[in-house]
Design an enzyme around this catalytic site. Structure first.
Site, short mmCIF file in Angstrom:
data_model
loop_
_atom_site.label_atom_id
_atom_site.label_comp_id
_atom_site.label_asym_id
_atom_site.label_seq_id
_atom_site.Cartn_x
_atom_site.Cartn_y
_atom_site.Cartn_z
N LYS A 62 3.40 -15.20 1.57
CA LYS A 62 3.58 -15.90 0.29
C LYS A 62 5.07 -16.15 0.12
O LYS A 62 5.70 -15.74 -0.87
CB LYS A 62 2.98 -15.03 -0.84
CG LYS A 62 2.86 -15.74 -2.17
CD LYS A 62 1.78 -16.81 -2.24
CE LYS A 62 1.84 -17.54 -3.58
NZ LYS A 62 0.89 -18.68 -3.66
N ASP A 70 -2.79 -18.08 -0.21
CA ASP A 70 -3.83 -18.77 -1.01
C ASP A 70 -4.44 -19.90 -0.21
O ASP A 70 -5.66 -20.08 -0.15
CB ASP A 70 -3.26 -19.24 -2.36
CG ASP A 70 -1.95 -19.99 -2.24
OD1 ASP A 70 -1.32 -19.97 -1.16
OD2 ASP A 70 -1.53 -20.62 -3.24
N ASP A 95 -6.14 -7.21 4.23
CA ASP A 95 -7.33 -6.57 3.64
C ASP A 95 -8.23 -7.63 3.05
O ASP A 95 -9.44 -7.66 3.30
CB ASP A 95 -6.87 -5.57 2.56
CG ASP A 95 -8.05 -4.88 1.89
OD1 ASP A 95 -8.96 -4.45 2.62
OD2 ASP A 95 -8.05 -4.77 0.65
N ASP A 141 -11.96 -9.43 4.77
CA ASP A 141 -13.27 -9.43 4.10
C ASP A 141 -13.81 -10.86 4.02
O ASP A 141 -14.99 -11.11 4.27
CB ASP A 141 -13.16 -8.86 2.67
CG ASP A 141 -13.50 -7.38 2.60
OD1 ASP A 141 -13.19 -6.66 3.56
OD2 ASP A 141 -14.08 -6.94 1.58
N TYR A 156 0.82 -1.21 0.00
CA TYR A 156 0.00 0.00 0.00
C TYR A 156 0.86 1.26 0.00
O TYR A 156 0.44 2.30 -0.50
CB TYR A 156 -0.90 0.04 1.24
CG TYR A 156 -2.21 -0.68 1.13
CD1 TYR A 156 -2.28 -1.99 0.67
CD2 TYR A 156 -3.40 -0.06 1.51
CE1 TYR A 156 -3.50 -2.65 0.60
CE2 TYR A 156 -4.62 -0.71 1.44
CZ TYR A 156 -4.67 -2.01 0.99
OH TYR A 156 -5.87 -2.66 0.91
C1 IPM Z 1 -10.32 -1.48 4.49
C2 IPM Z 1 -10.59 -0.82 3.16
C3 IPM Z 1 -9.46 0.14 2.85
C4 IPM Z 1 -8.18 -0.67 2.76
C5 IPM Z 1 -9.67 1.01 1.60
C6 IPM Z 1 -10.97 1.78 1.66
C7 IPM Z 1 -8.52 1.95 1.35
O1 IPM Z 1 -10.78 -1.79 2.17
O2 IPM Z 1 -10.19 -0.76 5.50
O3 IPM Z 1 -10.24 -2.72 4.53
O4 IPM Z 1 -7.88 -1.25 1.71
O5 IPM Z 1 -7.46 -0.74 3.76
MG MG Z 2 -10.86 -3.78 2.91
#
Ligand code: IPM
Ligand code: MG
Length: 356
Positions: A189, A221, A245, A249, A143
């Protein structure tokens, strides 16, 4: 004399303002019963800041957060700002704020509430009892790595980790593991990337100071697959910025809705507390967003930033109670719901529970 805390509030875009309002409603109902006082200061970031000031992270916000005990944040972004240059996009505001605040440790708990085992897309027996803490490195990796560039026929980013960055995030993960199940799975990885090999070797070094904690390693993975196959094998997942990240999710869906999961970003100074979901522009303004991830982030704020553990417990209990009673926003509506509620009705219910 009561305890006084100053909380920075960044509502942001899309559903941000709606969900933050419910978290404030809950905090205001709770604080008088616990003997502390919260003072709020609103600040701009993201699309709302672009509209007001022309930039996603105004200097006043950078200064302002430093004067707070903690910052509660909603969500940012939306189609309106999608075509701006990268450094002027709402997301740049959030990334730069994390960097400015030095919040390198992002804690993302993925808990499956018993009351919601049927809400997951996975089988109840697979998800029942899941309690994972994803520890994501937040201010380094690809990032932020230099060099980075978008050229006409080519573009590149760089994944970099320094020893100092890996050591400090690994220590956070080991300290957390000591207070939980004493197991860490470090995700990388290392079979392909030098930066991951370095990550792995450095985590192994840190682990020598924590002989009680069992450390395992997994390629990212495989980790994605294992999270879906058998999530209960995980206690603490330690990983870098982009893998964290993605995996957080994925882990969020174990719980049934991304609208449930909170996060705490901590580091040297003031912490940032935010739901892991985005600004959901498609449902913004309709009053149907799930405020629980934000209310739960307020609970993490009370616990980690202010040391008000009893107050945090009260919020966590109230959330469970509301779910047990069958109150649901639409995202969870198909699962054992007795009543479909609006965003503000859920806020009212939790506020009522915590005010007693
Ligand atoms: C998160 C989001 C952020 C990230 C974005 C909005 C920049 O997806 O907080 O997980 O990638 O960190
Ligand atoms: Mg995110």
């Amino acid at each position: 004399m009561g305890r006084n805390y100053k909380i920075g509030i960044i509502k942001g875009d899309g559903i941000g303002p709606e969900i933050i309002d419910e978290a404030i409603k809950v905090l205001d109902a709770l604080s008088p019963t616990m003997g502390f006082n919260l003072e709020y200061e609103e600040m701009l970031m993201g699309g709302a800041a672009i509209d007001e000031t022309g930039v996603p992270l105004p200097a006043e916000t950078i200064q302002g957060v430093k004067t707070c005990d903690a910052v509660l944040f909603g969500a940012i972004g939306g189609p309106k700002w999608d075509n701006l240059e990268r450094h002027l996009r709402p997301e740049s505001g959030l990334l730069n704020l994390r960097k400015e605040m030095g919040t390198f440790a992002n804690l993302r708990p993925a808990i499956v509430y018993d009351e919601l085992v049927n809400a997951s897309t996975l089988k109840p027996e697979v998800v029942r009892g899941v309690d994972i803490m994803v520890v994501r490195e937040l201010t380094g990796g690809i990032y932020f790595g230099q060099p980075r560039e978008l050229l006409k026929d080519r573009a590149y980013n760089t994944m970099v980790y320094t020893r100092e960055e890996v050591v400090r995030i690994a220590k956070v993960a080991f300290e957390i593991a000591m207070k939980r199940g004493k197991r860490i799975c470090s995700v990388d990885k290392a079979n392909v990337l030098e930066v991951s090999q370095f990550w792995r070797e450095t985590v192994v070094e840190v682990s020598k100071d924590y002989p009680e904690v069992e450390l395992t390693h997994m390629y990212v993975d495989n980790a994605a697959m294992q999270l879906i196959r058998n999530p209960k094998q995980f206690d603490v997942i330690l990983t870098g910025n982009i893998f964290g990240d993605i995996l957080s999710d994925a882990a969020s869906m174990l719980s049934g809705s991304i609208g449930l999961l909170p996060s705490a970003s901590t580091g040297a100074g003031v912490g940032l507390y935010e739901p892991i979901h985005g600004s959901a522009p498609d449902i913004a303004g309709q009053g149907i967003a799930n405020p629980l991830a934000t209310i739960s982030s307020a609970s993490m704020m009370l616990r980690y930033a202010l040391g008000e553990d009893k107050a945090a417990d009260k919020i966590d209990k109230a959330i469970r109670k509301s779910l047990a009673q069958g109150y649901r926003t639409g995202d969870l509506g198909a699962y054992d719901a007795k009543e479909i509620c609006s965003c503000s009705e859920i806020g009212d219910i939790i506020a009522k529970y915590v005010s007693k």
